[in-house]
Each structure stands twice: as C-alpha cells, then as structure tokens.
Write a protein that holds these residues in place. Structure first.
Motif, PDB file in Angstrom:
ATOM      1  N   ARG A  39      47.379   3.392 -80.098  1.00 37.93           N
ATOM      2  CA  ARG A  39      47.558   4.589 -79.289  1.00 37.93           C
ATOM      3  C   ARG A  39      46.264   5.339 -78.994  1.00 37.93           C
ATOM      4  NH1 ARG A  39      52.827   5.559 -79.201  1.00 37.93           N
ATOM      5  NH2 ARG A  39      54.122   4.734 -80.847  1.00 37.93           N
ATOM      6  N   TYR A 238      59.663  12.436 -72.257  1.00 38.92           N
ATOM      7  CA  TYR A 238      58.637  12.136 -73.258  1.00 38.92           C
ATOM      8  C   TYR A 238      57.495  13.121 -73.079  1.00 38.92           C
ATOM      9  CZ  TYR A 238      55.288   9.309 -76.005  1.00 38.92           C
ATOM     10  OH  TYR A 238      54.386   8.863 -76.937  1.00 38.92           O
ATOM     11  N   ARG A 243      58.892  13.401 -78.820  1.00 38.77           N
ATOM     12  CA  ARG A 243      58.302  12.089 -79.051  1.00 38.77           C
ATOM     13  C   ARG A 243      59.283  11.082 -79.636  1.00 38.77           C
ATOM     14  NH1 ARG A 243      52.768  12.627 -82.276  1.00 38.77           N
ATOM     15  NH2 ARG A 243      53.027  10.368 -82.060  1.00 38.77           N
ATOM     16  N   GLU A 247      59.436   6.973 -78.820  1.00 40.48           N
ATOM     17  CA  GLU A 247      58.585   6.167 -79.687  1.00 40.48           C
ATOM     18  C   GLU A 247      59.451   5.403 -80.674  1.00 40.48           C
ATOM     19  OE1 GLU A 247      55.647   8.775 -81.349  1.00 40.48           O
ATOM     20  OE2 GLU A 247      54.728   9.178 -79.391  1.00 40.48           O
ATOM     21  N   GLU A 251      59.899   2.361 -76.540  1.00 45.03           N
ATOM     22  CA  GLU A 251      58.493   2.104 -76.248  1.00 45.03           C
ATOM     23  C   GLU A 251      58.143   0.637 -76.472  1.00 45.03           C
ATOM     24  OE1 GLU A 251      54.229   4.260 -77.097  1.00 45.03           O
ATOM     25  OE2 GLU A 251      55.640   4.094 -78.767  1.00 45.03           O
ATOM     26  N   ARG A 328      48.752   7.176 -73.811  1.00 46.41           N
ATOM     27  CA  ARG A 328      49.759   6.296 -74.394  1.00 46.41           C
ATOM     28  C   ARG A 328      49.734   4.941 -73.682  1.00 46.41           C
ATOM     29  NH1 ARG A 328      49.208   9.357 -78.251  1.00 46.41           N
ATOM     30  NH2 ARG A 328      51.071   8.728 -79.375  1.00 46.41           N
ATOM     31  N   ASP A 364      48.340  14.060 -82.332  1.00 46.24           N
ATOM     32  CA  ASP A 364      49.410  13.271 -82.952  1.00 46.24           C
ATOM     33  C   ASP A 364      49.876  13.910 -84.252  1.00 46.24           C
ATOM     34  OD1 ASP A 364      49.365  11.391 -80.949  1.00 46.24           O
ATOM     35  OD2 ASP A 364      48.172   9.923 -82.054  1.00 46.24           O
TER      36      ASP A 364
END
Length: 368
Positions: A39, A238, A243, A247, A251, A328, A364
C-alpha cells in the motif's frame, strides 16, 4: 447527439497544481489468492505530458497528465466529479458553474446515475455538455438499476433505462455503464447479455459494477470467460473513515481481476475536508447526520493526521485525503462532489501529490 469523446487512450498519470482551497464531498482471469497488497509504494505508471487547449464555448482548459483506467483503454484525470447533488442541493446554474470549473482545470470524468435526483442529474450533465460542446473530452459514467420507474437489471428494464439515460445525457453512447447494485431476482448472465447487446449496438463502451459483492464479481468474471461482457471498473464506498468494508475480500478480488476502483464518498460526506469538527457545526439534515457519525475519537485522530500533512505541504485537507486514496493499489479515480466551484481545485490537485511513506503510515495508523 455526439458519440465521440476526447478522452485519450494512452497510459499516463494526471497532475494538477497544488492549491489551498477546502473541498467538500457531497456524497464509486480466475481469482488468485493474494494474502497482502502493498500500500505504501507508488506504482510506476508511464505518464503523458500536460498541455493547454481552448474550447470555443468553455474557454481555455488545462490538460494535465493522466492515468490509465485499468485496461479499458481510457485515460483521464484521476478524480471523478460526482453528480449526485446536481438537481438536488445544486440547481442548474450552480451545477453548471461547478462543471465549468472542473472542465477548465482539466477534469475529465463526470459520474452520475439515472437515480440521482430522479434523472435530473443526468439531464443537467447532458444540457451542460451540449451547451459547452464538451462531450468529446469528457469520460461519461452513469448507473442504472435504482430509478423507481426502471428498477432492476432484467434485460428489458436495462435496455429501457439506458435509452432513457442517453436521451437525458444528450449523447448516443455511455462511456462507462455501471450496474447500480445487485439484482438477485435476475440471473447475472441475463443482465450481462443485455449489456453485451448494448455494447454491440454502440450505446455503451465499458461495463462497470457498483456495490457488487466479491462473490458477484467472481461470478461475473466466470461468465465473461464464456463470452459475456467483462466488468472492468467498480465503484464502492471507500475513504479514510470507511476502510473495513472494502479492505479485505473486495479489494483482493479487485486486485486479482485487475479492476479499476473508483471509490465514492471519497471525503466521507465532507468530513475529511475538515470544515466541520464539532457537533454544533453539523447541519440538521440527512447529510449532516451522516457527517456527525464521524465526530468521535477516531475521526478527530484522522483529521489531526491530515492536518499535520496538509500544513507541512501547504495544501487543503481534502487534497491529502484524496491523495491517500490515490495511493491505494487498486484505486484509479476517487469520486467526489462539491457544492461550489472554488472547491474543485483542491480535489483535482490531489493528482499531483505523491505522499511519502511516512505520511501514508501515519494516515493508515490514525484511520485503523
């Protein structure tokens, strides 16, 4: 009606210049197991040179560098202007002012749906493209399946919905047609077969899926292997505050299938723009209630992380939030809406921002 579009089909990454205006979001082969997705390292994508053009009606425009939208053959600025508020909270004149600014700054993807404001959003976009003669350089995406009069994805309804959308949009082809949600009452092969006929008729170029489950996307890929149209783009909710639903399996499936992801609510209903930080500032309406749900400890932690990066770079918080999405690995173009033309620049500026690894790690961590 024009069926041509000027969206280039060469690979590249789009760059816009940095600004300091706040933006608000008003509101996008067989499977191989992939345990993790990197990522924090940007993908090395070939780029095209920026240039200037002039349109007789809309005036001078910037044509920045662009990014390839998966394997569709399209390339565009990596920010889609959401049209969900057109005809709802924004009237014709205000919506056209936003669209004018978007086009003037080099934006190319306009995202709408037949269900947005009961078709009024499509009508506004169509009127704008016709009056400004911008159809040839816009990548037009719309969705069908949720308008009450054309609900569902059975072949007859799909064909009628697409014809209605084409009429409202004043064009003879839709660049990207999204199936707007799943229809469990209709076999997917029937829906895909109807889209295939629309592609053969020249009414649709590329098929997308909106809010499809991983299982439905896998089913669609299996059917595509047997000759039906292949889903190439997908849109889903998203952002830094939302998230977890994406995710994971969604994803991984998008990554394995090479799907381009255009996440909607890219700014979490405007929360990540940073203009509302206390409950006393929240409007007492549906959008305000959605925004208020983020005003907790995690939300303030995310805003603090965004603020630190934005201050260091002299950029608006909205630009940083969009830039995080663009980092991403499956995201090709976040979808975001605005309420005023001045807010457009902050969104488009994200295309020129490459966040450092340390900045991505901090975002993150704050949003985990």
């Amino acid at each position: 009606m024009s069926g041509r579009h000027g969206v280039s089909q060469h690979r590249g990454v789009n760059h816009a210049h940095g600004v300091n205006q706040h933006a608000v979001d008003d509101r996008s082969s067989d499977i191989v197991a992939t345990p993790t997705i990197e990522r924090t390292v940007a993908t090395d994508v070939p780029r095209t040179a920026a240039r200037r053009e002039t349109n007789a009606l809309s005036g001078p425009i910037t044509v920045p560098q662009r990014v390839r939208l998966a394997d569709t053959g399209f390339e565009a600025h990596p920010l889609a202007l959401g049209g969900s508020v057109f005809g709802w909270t924004l009237g014709v004149d205000d919506a056209e002012a936003v669209l004018d600014r978007f086009a003037a700054l080099g934006g190319t993807i306009v995202d709408t749906a037949d269900s947005y404001a009961s078709g009024r959003s499509e009508s506004i976009v169509g009127r704008w493209m016709a009056s400004r003669r911008t159809r040839d350089r816009m990548l037009l995406t719309t969705k069908v399946g949720r308008l009450p009069e054309r609900r569902g994805l059975d072949p007859e309804t799909l064909r009628a919905a697409v014809d209605d959308s084409l009429a409202r949009l004043r064009t003879d082809v839709i660049d990207v047609l999204y199936l707007h949600g799943e229809d469990r009452d209709v076999p997917l092969e029937e829906s895909l077969g109807a889209v295939g006929a629309l592609i053969e008729a020249g009414k649709v170029r590329v098929l997308g899926a909106s809010d499809f489950s991983p299982e439905r996307l896998i089913e669609a890929r299996v059917l595509a292997a047997n000759g039906l149209p292949r889903v190439q783009l997908t849109t889903t909710r998203y952002n830094l505050m939302d998230r977890r639903p994406f995710e994971g399996a969604p994803e991984l499936v998008a990554h394995a299938q090479g799907l381009g992801v255009l996440p909607y609510f890219a700014l979490a209903n405007g929360f990540l723009g940073g203009q509302v930080r206390r409950r006393a500032e929240v409007r007492h309406d549906a959008r305000g209630s959605r925004l208020a749900q983020h005003l907790g400890r995690r939300g303030h932690r995310v805003l603090a992380a965004i603020d630190e990066i934005a201050f260091a770079r002299d950029l608006p918080p909205a630009t940083i939030a969009i830039a995080w999405l663009l980092s991403r690995p499956t995201v090709v173009a976040p979808v975001a809406g605005v309420s005023r033309p001045v807010q457009v620049e902050a969104l488009l500026a994200a295309g020129s921002v490459e966040l450092h690894r340390s900045e991505l790690v901090e975002l993150d961590r704050a949003s985990a």
